[in-house]
Design an enzyme around this catalytic site. Structure first.
Site, PDB file in Angstrom:
ATOM      1  N   ASP A 156      83.696  31.223  61.796  1.00 43.85           N
ATOM      2  CA  ASP A 156      84.786  31.250  60.821  1.00 43.85           C
ATOM      3  C   ASP A 156      84.238  31.079  59.408  1.00 43.85           C
ATOM      4  OD1 ASP A 156      87.834  30.865  60.259  1.00 43.85           O
ATOM      5  OD2 ASP A 156      86.847  29.188  59.244  1.00 43.85           O
ATOM      6  N   CYS A 170      89.061   8.443  93.038  1.00 45.25           N
ATOM      7  CA  CYS A 170      89.367   9.702  92.345  1.00 45.25           C
ATOM      8  C   CYS A 170      88.889  10.926  93.120  1.00 45.25           C
ATOM      9  CB  CYS A 170      88.761   9.708  90.944  1.00 45.25           C
ATOM     10  SG  CYS A 170      86.960   9.737  90.895  1.00 45.25           S
ATOM     11  N   CYS A 180      82.163   9.247  89.416  1.00 45.90           N
ATOM     12  CA  CYS A 180      83.590   9.514  89.308  1.00 45.90           C
ATOM     13  C   CYS A 180      83.856  10.745  88.451  1.00 45.90           C
ATOM     14  CB  CYS A 180      84.318   8.328  88.657  1.00 45.90           C
ATOM     15  SG  CYS A 180      84.156   6.763  89.521  1.00 45.90           S
TER      16      CYS A 180
END
Length: 486
Positions: A448, A68, A34
């Site tokens: 960062d 789905c 799925c």
């Protein structure tokens, strides 16, 4: 590409559409595979295995789910983009109600015909886009009728109906009543020259003080202002060729699980756009329980660092925020604020407000693109180095031409690739903008300075490996690291 089973299972339980197409899940108990957005009951973790493509899942012996339909998954599946088109169209209509265009205009911007858009949208949502849009407009009108005393004509115009007759007709057809029926309990008339307050709900908990502190540290003086309990800012929104400028104030009402948004009368004609931007700025669509389940045990140096109710701060004006990010490359947050304030003061538009901290609106994309002199000559005297000035101009041109879309509903992977092609947009800038301008929950700016300090002693490879365990909520994990340093 390696998949972390724990991260994938977390995304599967959340059914977050942003991960649709990024992986597929094979369920051993049923023998099917799925998409992570499948609405069937979530299988047990021990029965799940994860694959980067539908082909890999089938090679492992699984057959496709009939519910789905893996062939419709976007992204890595690359089989059919129809679902992605339908979702993108819905997000655009939800954010601005197509107040500046039509269904056909939206189809053109998506590179498809109106007929094809209607077909794929109906297949995904069960109704054509015009019916879906009418529902969104009706709900928006109902809120204005319930929470304000705006004239019915203005409510009709603000929500895109075009006339009171059309508004009345749809209310009678859909709700079995007239718009004025929602006004029976309104005791006092609202002065149209006075500010107006509306409510936006959220799922608790919400770490309001932490969110307010984050915004306060990055607020551009003159454009934004944060006091002990409120976030305030100036606003400039262009709608149907007209620019509406004013101010907003946002407060928290925890007893009711709502945000209280007060706006100046000059913004009444763009109320819905203002509310959509506030919802994105404060991450009000967040599912805090799903994030806490993954990051609740996150530790640095043996100390837990995740705060329940943490929100991912978005932005109100994508260009404004992106400009501040470019200015913040390799300098402190405070220095970037100062440079942004100078740009707002010299290139923005003065605005009278009842607040001492609000005095100017930030320059728009159109304003930057219309500059006749080289931008480095204008920003250089303000302290902005030439390379960053040219980066700001390149970003403005790309946004004006539609090459880059910094807004909710844009494809993060695609926009990140396009941003990386701009001069001066390195990995840190791209990842940061993915977090705040695109609302991408799984960004991780490992270069960062703050992240490096929080994870001191780890190499880049080790940081990325550690952060993999925080996926698919690495943006929230990054915020937790920054907060831990503070």
């Amino acid at each position: 590409m390696l998949l972390d089973a724990t991260a994938c299972y977390t995304a599967l339980r959340a059914r977050d559409s942003r991960f649709d197409g990024c992986f597929f899940v094979g369920v051993a108990s049923t023998g099917i595979y799925c998409r992570p957005v499948c609405r069937a009951r979530t299988p047990k973790a021990e029965n799940c295995s994860f694959y980067v493509s539908a082909a890999a899942a089938e090679a492992a012996g699984f057959r496709p789910c009939l519910r789905c339909r893996p062939e419709l998954a976007p992204g890595l599946a690359r089989v059919d983009a129809e679902r992605r088109l339908a979702r993108l169209a819905a997000l655009r209509m939800e954010s601005d109600g197509l107040s500046d265009g039509t269904i056909s205009d939206m189809a053109d911007s998506l590179g498809i015909t109106g007929r094809h858009l209607r077909r794929v949208f109906t297949g995904e949502y069960g109704v054509p886009p015009v019916a879906w849009l009418q529902t969104q407009r009706l709900l928006a009108a109902k809120q204005l009728l319930t929470e304000t005393t705006l004239p019915i004509m203005q409510v009709a115009m603000n929500t895109g109906f075009g006339s009171v007759r059309r508004l009345n007709s749809l209310f009678r057809t859909r709700y079995g009543c007239n718009p004025t029926d929602f006004r029976k309990n309104v005791e006092a008339r609202h002065d149209p020259a006075e500010p107006m307050t509306l409510l936006l709900g959220y799922r608790p908990p919400l770490a309001w003080e932490t969110l307010l502190k984050f915004l306060n540290e990055r607020a551009i003086p003159g454009v934004e202002y944060v006091d002990a309990s409120r976030y305030l800012r100036t606003v400039s929104i262009t709608h149907k060729g007209a620019t509406h400028r004013g101010w907003i104030s946002v407060s928290h009402r925890p007893a009711r699980n709502v945000m209280e948004v007060t706006l100046s009368p000059s913004l009444y004609k763009v109320i819905n756009r203002v509310l959509a931007r506030v919802r994105f700025l404060f991450d009000l669509n967040c599912m805090p329980d799903d994030i806490a389940e993954k990051l609740g045990t996150m530790q640095i140096g043996g100390e837990r660092v995740f705060e329940p109710g943490l929100r991912l701060p978005g932005c109100f004006d994508p260009f404004e925020m992106a400009t501040r990010v470019v200015l913040g490359q390799q300098i402190t947050v405070r220095a970037a604020r100062t440079l942004a304030m100078r740009i707002a003061t010299h290139l923005g538009e003065p605005l009278e407000t009842p607040f001492r901290g609000l005095s100017v609106t930030f320059p728009t994309v159109e304003r930057i693109c219309s500059l006749e002199r080289p931008i480095e000559d204008l920003l250089g005297p303000l302290g902005v180095v030439g390379a960053r000035a040219r980066s700001i101009r390149a970003l403005a041109e790309a946004m004006r031409q539609g090459i880059i879309r910094l807004e909710p509903g844009a494809d993060p992977e695609r926009e990140m690739v396009r941003m990386a092609a701009l001069p001066g947009f390195g990995p840190w800038t791209v990842q940061y903008l993915a977090m705040r301008a695109l609302g991408w929950p799984d960004a991780f700016p490992h270069t960062d300075y703050g992240v490096k300090r929080a994870l001191m002693g780890l190499s880049s490879k080790e940081m990325l490996a550690l952060a993999q365990g925080w996926s698919p909520w690495r943006s929230y994990a990054t915020l937790s690291l920054w907060n831990h340093l503070a």
